[in-house]
Motif scaffolding. Sequence first.
Motif, mmCIF file in Angstrom:
data_model
loop_
_atom_site.group_PDB
_atom_site.id
_atom_site.type_symbol
_atom_site.label_atom_id
_atom_site.label_comp_id
_atom_site.label_asym_id
_atom_site.label_seq_id
_atom_site.Cartn_x
_atom_site.Cartn_y
_atom_site.Cartn_z
ATOM 1 N N GLY A 252 -27.237 32.801 -62.857
ATOM 2 C CA GLY A 252 -28.713 33.074 -62.720
ATOM 3 C C GLY A 252 -29.268 31.789 -63.012
ATOM 4 O O GLY A 252 -28.920 30.788 -63.600
ATOM 5 N N GLN B 31 -33.699 29.819 -62.496
ATOM 6 C CA GLN B 31 -35.090 30.025 -62.206
ATOM 7 C C GLN B 31 -35.412 29.581 -60.803
ATOM 8 O O GLN B 31 -35.251 28.657 -60.234
ATOM 9 C CB GLN B 31 -36.250 29.071 -63.007
ATOM 10 C CG GLN B 31 -37.559 29.425 -62.999
ATOM 11 C CD GLN B 31 -38.425 28.295 -64.009
ATOM 12 O OE1 GLN B 31 -37.942 28.088 -65.063
ATOM 13 N NE2 GLN B 31 -39.742 28.370 -63.618
ATOM 14 N N LYS C 190 -28.525 34.721 -59.035
ATOM 15 C CA LYS C 190 -29.424 35.714 -59.276
ATOM 16 C C LYS C 190 -30.838 34.801 -59.526
ATOM 17 O O LYS C 190 -30.835 34.031 -60.508
ATOM 18 C CB LYS C 190 -29.302 36.778 -60.551
ATOM 19 C CG LYS C 190 -28.319 37.841 -59.993
ATOM 20 C CD LYS C 190 -28.464 38.963 -61.417
ATOM 21 C CE LYS C 190 -29.743 39.520 -61.125
ATOM 22 N NZ LYS C 190 -29.904 40.726 -62.046
ATOM 23 N N LYS C 191 -31.905 34.996 -58.949
ATOM 24 C CA LYS C 191 -33.100 34.134 -59.515
ATOM 25 C C LYS C 191 -34.434 34.716 -60.086
ATOM 26 O O LYS C 191 -34.491 36.067 -59.829
ATOM 27 C CB LYS C 191 -33.736 33.614 -57.936
ATOM 28 C CG LYS C 191 -32.413 32.891 -57.226
ATOM 29 C CD LYS C 191 -33.092 32.410 -55.806
ATOM 30 C CE LYS C 191 -32.077 31.825 -55.036
ATOM 31 N NZ LYS C 191 -32.417 31.332 -53.612
ATOM 32 N N TYR C 192 -34.860 34.061 -60.996
ATOM 33 C CA TYR C 192 -35.564 34.694 -62.222
ATOM 34 C C TYR C 192 -36.884 34.109 -62.056
ATOM 35 O O TYR C 192 -37.036 32.800 -61.640
ATOM 36 C CB TYR C 192 -35.073 34.544 -63.565
ATOM 37 C CG TYR C 192 -33.771 35.570 -63.618
ATOM 38 C CD1 TYR C 192 -33.931 36.838 -64.292
ATOM 39 C CD2 TYR C 192 -32.510 34.995 -63.319
ATOM 40 C CE1 TYR C 192 -32.489 37.402 -64.373
ATOM 41 C CE2 TYR C 192 -31.581 35.647 -63.464
ATOM 42 C CZ TYR C 192 -31.174 36.727 -63.909
ATOM 43 O OH TYR C 192 -30.101 37.465 -64.099
ATOM 44 N N SER C 193 -38.085 34.668 -62.611
ATOM 45 C CA SER C 193 -39.676 33.994 -62.505
ATOM 46 C C SER C 193 -39.476 32.922 -63.805
ATOM 47 O O SER C 193 -40.162 32.071 -63.594
ATOM 48 C CB SER C 193 -40.418 35.013 -62.656
ATOM 49 O OG SER C 193 -40.379 35.673 -63.986
ATOM 50 N N ASN C 194 -38.649 33.020 -64.703
ATOM 51 C CA ASN C 194 -38.623 31.965 -65.761
ATOM 52 C C ASN C 194 -37.098 31.681 -66.356
ATOM 53 O O ASN C 194 -36.512 32.846 -66.106
ATOM 54 C CB ASN C 194 -39.492 32.187 -66.662
ATOM 55 C CG ASN C 194 -39.706 33.547 -67.298
ATOM 56 O OD1 ASN C 194 -38.645 33.818 -68.138
ATOM 57 N ND2 ASN C 194 -40.565 34.317 -67.238
ATOM 58 N N ASN C 195 -36.846 30.786 -67.092
ATOM 59 C CA ASN C 195 -35.630 30.684 -67.600
ATOM 60 C C ASN C 195 -35.120 31.603 -68.649
ATOM 61 O O ASN C 195 -34.247 32.077 -68.948
ATOM 62 C CB ASN C 195 -35.443 29.455 -68.313
ATOM 63 C CG ASN C 195 -35.188 28.183 -66.956
ATOM 64 O OD1 ASN C 195 -34.229 28.550 -66.323
ATOM 65 N ND2 ASN C 195 -36.304 27.251 -67.158
ATOM 66 N N GLU D 185 -35.961 34.847 -68.910
ATOM 67 C CA GLU D 185 -35.342 36.130 -68.400
ATOM 68 C C GLU D 185 -33.922 35.975 -68.187
ATOM 69 O O GLU D 185 -33.361 36.758 -68.081
ATOM 70 C CB GLU D 185 -36.395 36.495 -67.347
ATOM 71 C CG GLU D 185 -37.726 37.127 -67.341
ATOM 72 C CD GLU D 185 -38.369 37.399 -66.203
ATOM 73 O OE1 GLU D 185 -37.667 37.112 -65.090
ATOM 74 O OE2 GLU D 185 -39.514 37.714 -66.254
ATOM 75 N N ALA D 186 -33.561 34.509 -67.512
ATOM 76 C CA ALA D 186 -32.137 34.538 -67.202
ATOM 77 C C ALA D 186 -31.435 34.561 -68.449
ATOM 78 O O ALA D 186 -30.149 35.112 -68.540
ATOM 79 C CB ALA D 186 -32.156 33.081 -66.289
ATOM 80 N N ASP E 2 -30.555 38.060 -69.658
ATOM 81 C CA ASP E 2 -29.801 38.551 -69.092
ATOM 82 C C ASP E 2 -28.218 38.170 -69.152
ATOM 83 O O ASP E 2 -27.255 38.952 -69.210
ATOM 84 C CB ASP E 2 -29.921 38.654 -67.357
ATOM 85 C CG ASP E 2 -30.743 39.637 -66.842
ATOM 86 O OD1 ASP E 2 -31.063 40.430 -67.553
ATOM 87 O OD2 ASP E 2 -30.700 39.823 -65.532
ATOM 88 N N VAL F 175 -25.927 30.515 -66.789
ATOM 89 C CA VAL F 175 -27.418 30.232 -66.337
ATOM 90 C C VAL F 175 -27.352 28.580 -66.317
ATOM 91 O O VAL F 175 -26.671 27.903 -66.881
ATOM 92 C CB VAL F 175 -28.231 30.483 -67.313
ATOM 93 C CG1 VAL F 175 -29.639 29.708 -67.388
ATOM 94 C CG2 VAL F 175 -28.415 32.059 -67.639
#
Length: 266
Positions: free
Chosen positions: A148, A150, A173-178, A180-181, A184, A193
């Motif tokens: 994952g 950002q 997997k790409k997230y809107s912010n770190n 959230e990563a 997960d 990450v």
Amino acid sequence: MKNKLKFLMVAILSTAILTACGSTPSADNSLSDIKQKKELIIGLDDNFPPMGFRDKSGEIVGFDIDMAKEVGKRMGVKVTFKPVEWDGIILSLNNKDIDAIWNGLTITDKRKQQIAFSKVYLQNKQIIIVKNKSKVSSKVDLKDKIVGLQMGSSSETALSSNSQLSSSLKEVKKYSNNTEALLDLNADRIDAVIVDEVVGRYYTNLKPGDYKVLNENLGVEDYGVGMRKADAKLTSEIDKLIGEIKSDGTANSISQKWFGKDIINK
């Protein structure tokens, strides 16, 4: 008489042209002005943890904040932090709305054309974080794993530049912010990450023992304090004081506070 008049007119015209073109260099009074007013104004984005951000009470805190305050103390001045829109912060500096930029500012060739930089005080790496119980200990171990990061970050750029690693992964997997990563990762929905070291070590330091950082990284970028090109005396003074903070262990203490490790560039 005509020759004398002609000579006088040429002299006046030449002086006017030199003045208009700014050929007469302006004095570098930045450091003396700051010491006289006893205030150093630092421009920053106040939403960049852990470098500079607002705590629950609204106070601006962070690693760069502590570093700048220590420099101000040794300079004998108060440090004022002025939030500025990041995309216009260099313009604010050159317009003299602020005295310096101190906020995880990456040194780039493009920025060097616009402003001066202090010596490098910190190198930000693209690190790989896994859970403490994970068997992953190197980039090779990430084969067929889910990673994952950002979206739109330097981490995404670093991974895409490493074709050998990116092609070996099962999924990115790409997230809107770190945050959230990392959530997960904690929930075992991903295996690792990739994140800026300054951000990753800050968040992992909040939960010691839950995560580990691999020894390998995906690239390095240098951080420096940004100042106007004309302000050579201020640049020299800040370089000197940062050097003192490094050599006497103060920078190490600040780094341990925010990252749980000394990541200061020596």
